[in-house]
Design a protein around this motif. Structure first.
Motif, short mmCIF file in Angstrom:
data_model
loop_
_atom_site.label_atom_id
_atom_site.label_comp_id
_atom_site.label_asym_id
_atom_site.label_seq_id
_atom_site.Cartn_x
_atom_site.Cartn_y
_atom_site.Cartn_z
N LYS A 139 14.65 -6.26 -3.46
CA LYS A 139 13.56 -6.16 -4.41
C LYS A 139 12.18 -6.22 -3.63
O LYS A 139 11.32 -5.66 -3.52
CB LYS A 139 13.75 -6.79 -5.63
N ARG A 143 9.48 -3.81 -2.45
CA ARG A 143 7.88 -4.22 -2.81
C ARG A 143 7.18 -3.98 -1.56
O ARG A 143 6.04 -3.38 -1.51
CB ARG A 143 7.78 -5.58 -3.19
N THR A 147 4.12 -1.06 -1.17
CA THR A 147 2.64 -1.43 -0.50
C THR A 147 2.06 -0.60 0.40
O THR A 147 1.21 -0.05 0.55
CB THR A 147 2.34 -3.04 -0.41
N ASP A 536 2.96 -5.90 -9.65
CA ASP A 536 4.21 -6.27 -10.07
C ASP A 536 5.01 -5.52 -10.85
O ASP A 536 6.25 -5.40 -10.94
CB ASP A 536 3.96 -7.91 -10.53
N VAL A 539 6.38 -2.34 -9.36
CA VAL A 539 7.65 -2.69 -8.40
C VAL A 539 8.74 -2.90 -9.54
O VAL A 539 9.85 -2.51 -9.41
CB VAL A 539 7.25 -3.90 -7.59
N VAL A 551 10.34 -9.71 -9.20
CA VAL A 551 9.72 -9.09 -7.88
C VAL A 551 8.66 -9.78 -7.42
O VAL A 551 7.87 -9.21 -6.43
CB VAL A 551 9.29 -7.31 -8.44
#
Ligand code: ASP
Length: 590
Positions: A139, A143, A147, A536, A539, A551
């Motif tokens: 996870k 993430r 980004t 957040d 994700v 996450v």
């Protein structure tokens, strides 16, 4: 220290000597041979030690779960019949030659495979162990990919990544501020930003034209649902673009992200005015995967001899609404009771229902505690209004509009989830045409977004009827979650003051709190607007995680604490003295 990650080993390396570093995932003793499953960030490899390599064998025998080791050995094919198709490295194993114990580990607080059995507080207390689980690691890896994809998109589109202060003045977004006492300015406080809102607007006044930041935001809220006191936004602002252009560019970004990372084409996002979303779905972030809709039946209920319905039907602030669930006649009494309790959370005093057993029989074919109060004609007209079919259940809400909307809106989502009514996997949309203000409990007005949002009317119109003014705000919604929201901002000082006045912020308070903004608006502020996405939540949706805590590497608990570092914590008397602070709560005696 290493030549390869464990997870990358495969048949092409057979015959090569490799050096691996990682953790002992599992140790098995099989008839004089020791198997170590060795784990690192990239995966797991099986290492075998046989008694021929005496010293290493003895060491391998001594290691325990989560020891950190370095192994040098020879990659070889697993003996026929022992391959593991479920494992990326399942075709090969490493014949261990040398083993170095880099560090020992005590028995971990929980087995990495068994985390389901442990409470979340234990996982959070030993988060560094919890994060070793491949599921958690993956996870965070996703993430990071998200980004980086977003940064690339924004960089390619001319956005500048600019940092804004964390120690600042209040930046109102509707929550309480986290305050930081100043040592050098006795008795004064910084506030942590609820968002970079005012700074990004000032960057537009400064001529930066396009800004973004992956920004930490801080909001001291009662942690309902799935919120964190500190969370991350993808914060965006642009100059000289209108709402259409801002929505277009950010929609493109999210569509590209889903396509690149998940191979999913979200398609073009439909638009829905706020009023329609509340009317049809009872929510400003409707989950369009669920095919249920609220149907207004106020007119039909006006003349019934049943106060529960007639009252709200004749109240201009009331709402009487039906929600039909196809096939719902199968719900049991117990299930209906549970739903009644559920809508109670939203203030509904009850949940009336009619089950449709056999419509051909007229009211005889309806089963319900309320039909006798409504009368035959109205009951059948209601069935017609919602186009009921045999086997359906129709729920009713009657109360103040706000309660009915929230209660049935929430019930709609709950039924969608419980009965798995979803018609598709992803349902994005834009919600537009928000009102500028909403009524607070005490009758005063508060901004629906923040007080820097531009209205779509003139200052005069705003002043004369603020409650019907609409804003130039837009929210991006995905599967019933608000992914992001933003607006065109006020860039005119008079308009900004007008909004402050409607919010009953006195001229003095305006100066004191927002003087810097009002000044900046005087020195050549361009038309500007932007939005912010909740990273957040984004994700969470993309990884299918059950909560945003899953996450975030080091999240806070529901009570806004960090159980690992035991923060917040007490500070020394000396620190308090330096800050000129006296704590009113009696300190525990040492
Ligand atoms: N500052 C807003 C928020 O945090 C987003 C925006 O208007 O850009 O919700």
């Amino acid at each position: 220290m290493r030549s390869h990650y464990c997870g990358v080993l495969n048949s092409s390396l057979i015959g090569e000597t490799v050096t691996l570093c990682g953790w002992v995932h599992r140790r098995r003793d099989h008839g004089g041979v020791i198997f170590l499953d060795m784990r690192d960030r990239d995966g797991i490899a099986q290492v075998v030690f046989d008694p021929d390599t005496e010293e290493s064998f003895a060491l391998a025998d001594s290691v325990r779960s989560e020891y950190v080791i370095q192994v040098t050995g020879l990659v070889r094919a697993r003996p026929a019949g022992t391959e593991n198709a479920d494992m990326a490295t399942g075709q090969i194993e490493v014949l261990g030659k040398e083993l170095v114990i880099l560090n020992k580990a005590e028995t971990p607080p929980f087995q990495l495979d068994d985390h389901q059995q442990v409470g979340e507080d234990v996982r959070l207390k030993y988060r560094y162990v919890d994060l070793r689980r491949p599921e958690m690691l993956n996870k965070l890896r996703l993430r990071s990919k998200i980004t980086s994809a977003i940064r690339n998109f924004l960089d390619d589109n001319g956005f500048l990544d600019i940092e804004t202060p964390i120690l600042t003045r209040a930046t109102p977004e509707g929550a309480r501020d986290y305050l930081v006492p100043s040592r050098t300015h006795e008795g004064q406080f910084f506030a942590l930003p609820q968002s970079p809102q005012l700074f990004k607007q000032l960057l537009m006044v400064a001529g930066m034209d396009r800004y973004y930041q992956i920004a930490k935001c801080f909001r001291d809220e009662d942690l309902r649902a799935d919120r964190q006191p500190e969370f991350t936004q993808i914060d965006i602002e642009t100059s000289f673009l209108d709402e259409e252009q801002i929505m277009a560019i950010t929609e493109k970004m999210i569509r590209k992200l889903f396509l690149d990372i998940k191979g999913v084409d979200l398609g073009e996002f439909p638009r829905m005015p706020f009023a329609e979303a509340m009317e049809r779905y009872g929510s400003d972030k409707p989950d369009l995967r669920i095919p249920l809709e609220l149907v207004e039946v106020k007119e039909l209920m006006k003349s019934v001899d049943f106060k529960v319905f007639a009252g709200p039907a004749n109240d201009p602030k009331g709402r009487v609404t039906a929600l039909k669930v196809p096939g719902g006649a199968e719900l049991t009494r117990k299930q209906i009771d549970d739903y009644t309790k559920y809508v109670g959370i939203y203030g509904a005093k009850g949940l009336a229902w009619i089950k449709v057993n056999e419509l051909a029989k007229g009211v005889e074919g309806l089963q319900s505690p309320i039909v006798k109060f409504l009368g035959d004609e109205v009951s059948l007209s209601l069935m017609e209004a919602v186009d009921a079919k045999d086997g359906d259940i129709v729920f009713f809400g009657a109360d103040k509009a706000k309660i009915v909307t929230e209660a049935l809106g929430a019930l709609r989502c709950k039924l969608g989830e419980d009965l798995d009514l979803y018609t598709c996997e992803w349902a994005p949309l834009w919600v537009v045409d928000f009102p500028m203000f909403e009524e607070a409990g005490d009758g005063s007005l508060t901004p629906l977004h923040h007080p820097f949002t531009a209205p779509s009317c003139s200052p005069e119109a705003l002043k004369s009827d603020p409650e019907s003014a609409l804003s130039r705000a837009y929210d991006m919604v995905l599967n019933g979650c608000e992914l992001g929201g933003g607006s065109i901002r006020i860039h005119d000082q008079t308009m900004q003051q007008c909004v402050f006045e409607v919010l009953s912020i006195s001229a003095e308070e305006q100066r004191e709190k927002f003087g810097f903004l009002l000044d900046a608006l005087k020195f050549g502020a361009p038309p500007h607007g932007g939005l912010a996405f909740g990273l957040d939540r984004l994700v969470m949706l993309m990884t299918g995680a059950s909560s945003i805590r899953e996450v975030i590497a080091f999240p806070k608990t529901q009570s806004a604490a960090c159980v690992m570092t035991a923060a917040p914590g007490e500070v020394s008397a000396e620190q308090l003295r330096e800050l000129s602070i006296r704590v009113r709560k009696p300190q525990p005696v040492e």
